[in-house]
Motif scaffolding. Structure first.
Motif, PDB file in Angstrom:
ATOM      1  N   TYR A   1       0.807  -1.217   0.000  1.00  0.00           N
ATOM      2  CA  TYR A   1       0.000   0.000   0.000  1.00  0.00           C
ATOM      3  C   TYR A   1       0.843   1.271   0.000  1.00  0.00           C
ATOM      4  O   TYR A   1       0.359   2.337  -0.374  1.00  0.00           O
ATOM      5  CB  TYR A   1      -0.922   0.050   1.220  1.00  0.00           C
ATOM      6  CG  TYR A   1      -1.675  -1.228   1.486  1.00  0.00           C
ATOM      7  CD1 TYR A   1      -2.391  -1.853   0.478  1.00  0.00           C
ATOM      8  CD2 TYR A   1      -1.678  -1.819   2.746  1.00  0.00           C
ATOM      9  CE1 TYR A   1      -3.080  -3.024   0.708  1.00  0.00           C
ATOM     10  CE2 TYR A   1      -2.367  -2.989   2.996  1.00  0.00           C
ATOM     11  CZ  TYR A   1      -3.069  -3.591   1.970  1.00  0.00           C
ATOM     12  OH  TYR A   1      -3.745  -4.755   2.196  1.00  0.00           O
TER      13      TYR A   1
ATOM     14  N   LYS B   1      -3.670   1.157   4.558  1.00  0.00           N
ATOM     15  CA  LYS B   1      -4.681   0.667   3.615  1.00  0.00           C
ATOM     16  C   LYS B   1      -5.688   1.769   3.307  1.00  0.00           C
ATOM     17  O   LYS B   1      -6.076   1.964   2.135  1.00  0.00           O
ATOM     18  CB  LYS B   1      -5.391  -0.543   4.206  1.00  0.00           C
ATOM     19  CG  LYS B   1      -6.463  -1.151   3.292  1.00  0.00           C
ATOM     20  CD  LYS B   1      -5.862  -1.695   2.016  1.00  0.00           C
ATOM     21  CE  LYS B   1      -6.845  -2.611   1.278  1.00  0.00           C
ATOM     22  NZ  LYS B   1      -8.085  -1.943   0.917  1.00  0.00           N
TER      23      LYS B   1
ATOM     24  N   ASP C   1      -6.345   3.343  -0.296  1.00  0.00           N
ATOM     25  CA  ASP C   1      -7.673   3.394  -0.915  1.00  0.00           C
ATOM     26  C   ASP C   1      -8.058   4.826  -1.275  1.00  0.00           C
ATOM     27  O   ASP C   1      -8.683   5.071  -2.314  1.00  0.00           O
ATOM     28  CB  ASP C   1      -8.715   2.797   0.037  1.00  0.00           C
ATOM     29  CG  ASP C   1      -8.536   1.290   0.201  1.00  0.00           C
ATOM     30  OD1 ASP C   1      -7.887   0.679  -0.665  1.00  0.00           O
ATOM     31  OD2 ASP C   1      -9.021   0.742   1.208  1.00  0.00           O
TER      32      ASP C   1
END
Length: 413
Positions: free
Chosen positions: A27, A208, A212
């Motif tokens: 990530y 994360k 996103d």
């Protein structure tokens, strides 16, 4: 309770499986990776711990006239120096530096540092007497807690570091005669492991979410770019004649109004050409509408080949009639350009059409808004339209210039 232990064991496996990399490497961006490494290479906590060990050694020398504790300083000194040198080297890294190389270097350094801290603290336990020994045990917590606080980046390396330090200290205190040292070190180790697991879980969640967010922002930016492109295409379609590819009547009205406003505020003239294909109704009746459409496309191409300056604008005015708006053009040049358009149409390449009895021609009316005057769009159109009527009356396939008049003339069919 069993489920909780299973979840903790599973989390530990995930952490230990990422020994060679940073947490959330799937990530993180390269910039985030360098930021995490910068925190890992920081020598601040190590400098404080080394200072505390030195103070304890000095106290033992002052109170008990013992230099034995300086052996701990002798061990921790090179460890701290190595940390400082690596931190300096990290800050001076070049633009070609690779994150993976520095991750491996940190893992090696952490292993050496763990041996140094564990050994120096063990020596301090053996060489300290009385109540100051309690301070030594408190001091043991410093490198352990400092390492745990940085577990958000490389937890597996940190866990190994903590294990080495607490292992050496536990062995040393057991040998020293403190029988509960191993159980207490084990409990403290388990506590630190639990702390590391919670910290890692929180860090992974944060990375994360940030990943996103960035991915969503990229998608939104991509969609907005595509939407803007589609809107541009739709706007172009809405203002383009579907058959000939030139502007349509709506675009012509808008362009002419804007050009006249600019002309009125400046000191240049503006010309409008109205161009009509001669006897086009007869042409359609003779060759059919499909051939007529092909003819209109060729005429539009011929007009644009002449009215090709950056400011020139060509539109389909209606049916077989075209219009050309020519900014910064006086009457003489407008007539010259109109004549060039007439010749370009007369000399069109008709190889794509069936054999014709006669070549298509155009009649052109020229209207000019001279510099220093304000003219409304419909007035200029009327001037050019009257000139077009005159050109048709003159036998067609010719150019005529119009003048302002109040007389209403019937358009020749």
């Amino acid at each position: 309770m069993v489920d909780y232990l299973h979840s903790r064991i599973a989390a530990a496996r995930r952490v230990m499986s990422s020994t060679a990399g940073l947490i959330g490497s799937d990530y993180t961006t390269e910039e985030q990776a360098w930021e995490m490494l910068e925190g890992l290479f920081s020598p601040f906590a190590h400098a404080l711990t080394a200072t505390a060990i030195t103070i304890t050694a000095c106290y033992n020398w002052y109170s008990h006239n013992s230099l034995a504790s300086f052996a701990a300083v002798a061990v921790v000194g090179p460890t701290l120096l190595l940390r400082l040198l690596l931190n300096r080297r990290f800050r001076m890294r070049g633009p070609d530096a690779r994150v993976s190389n520095w991750i491996r270097l940190f893992a090696i350094m952490s292993f050496i540092a763990a041996l140094g801290w564990g050994s120096s603290l063990s020596i301090l336990i053996f060489t300290t007497q009385g109540l100051p020994l309690l301070a030594v045990f408190a001091l043991i917590c410093a490198p352990v807690q400092g390492a745990s606080a940085r577990a958000y980046a490389m937890p597996s390396v940190v866990i190994l570091h903590i294990t080495i330090v607490l292992g050496l200290v536990g062995i040393a205190t057991t040998v020293f005669g403190i029988a509960v040292a191993i159980p207490f070190c084990t409990l403290y180790w388990l506590y630190q492991i639990s702390f590391v697991m919670e910290l890692v879980a929180l860090r992974r969640k944060m990375l994360k979410n940030d990943y996103d967010r960035r991915r969503l922002l990229t998608q939104v930016t991509h969609y907005n770019t595509n939407l803007a492109s589609l809107n541009t295409q739709l706007s172009a379609f809405a203002l383009t004649d579907g058959l000939t590819g030139v502007g349509n009547r709506r675009d012509f009205d808008s362009k002419l109004e804007r050009c006249l406003k600019c002309q009125a505020s400046g000191d240049t003239a503006l010309a409008l050409l109205l161009i009509d294909v001669d006897h086009f109704k007869r042409f359609n009746d003779t060759y059919g509408h499909l051939i007529g459409d092909q003819c209109l496309k060729l005429v539009a191409t011929a007009i644009r080949s002449v009215a090709s300056r950056s400011g020139d604008f060509v539109a389909r005015y209606g049916g077989e009639e075209f219009a050309a708006v020519l900014p910064v053009v006086d009457a003489a040049n407008a007539l010259m350009m109109a004549e060039r358009i007439r010749r370009a149409v007369e000399m069109m390449d008709l190889s794509g059409l069936p054999k014709l009895d006669e070549r298509p021609t155009v009649s052109i009316g020229v209207g000019v808004a001279v510099s220093g005057t304000k003219m409304l769009p419909h007035t200029l159109i009327e001037i050019a339209d009257n000139a077009l009527y005159t050109a048709k009356q003159s036998g067609r396939n010719c150019v005529r210039q119009g003048v302002p008049t109040r007389q209403t003339l019937r358009h020749l069919a």
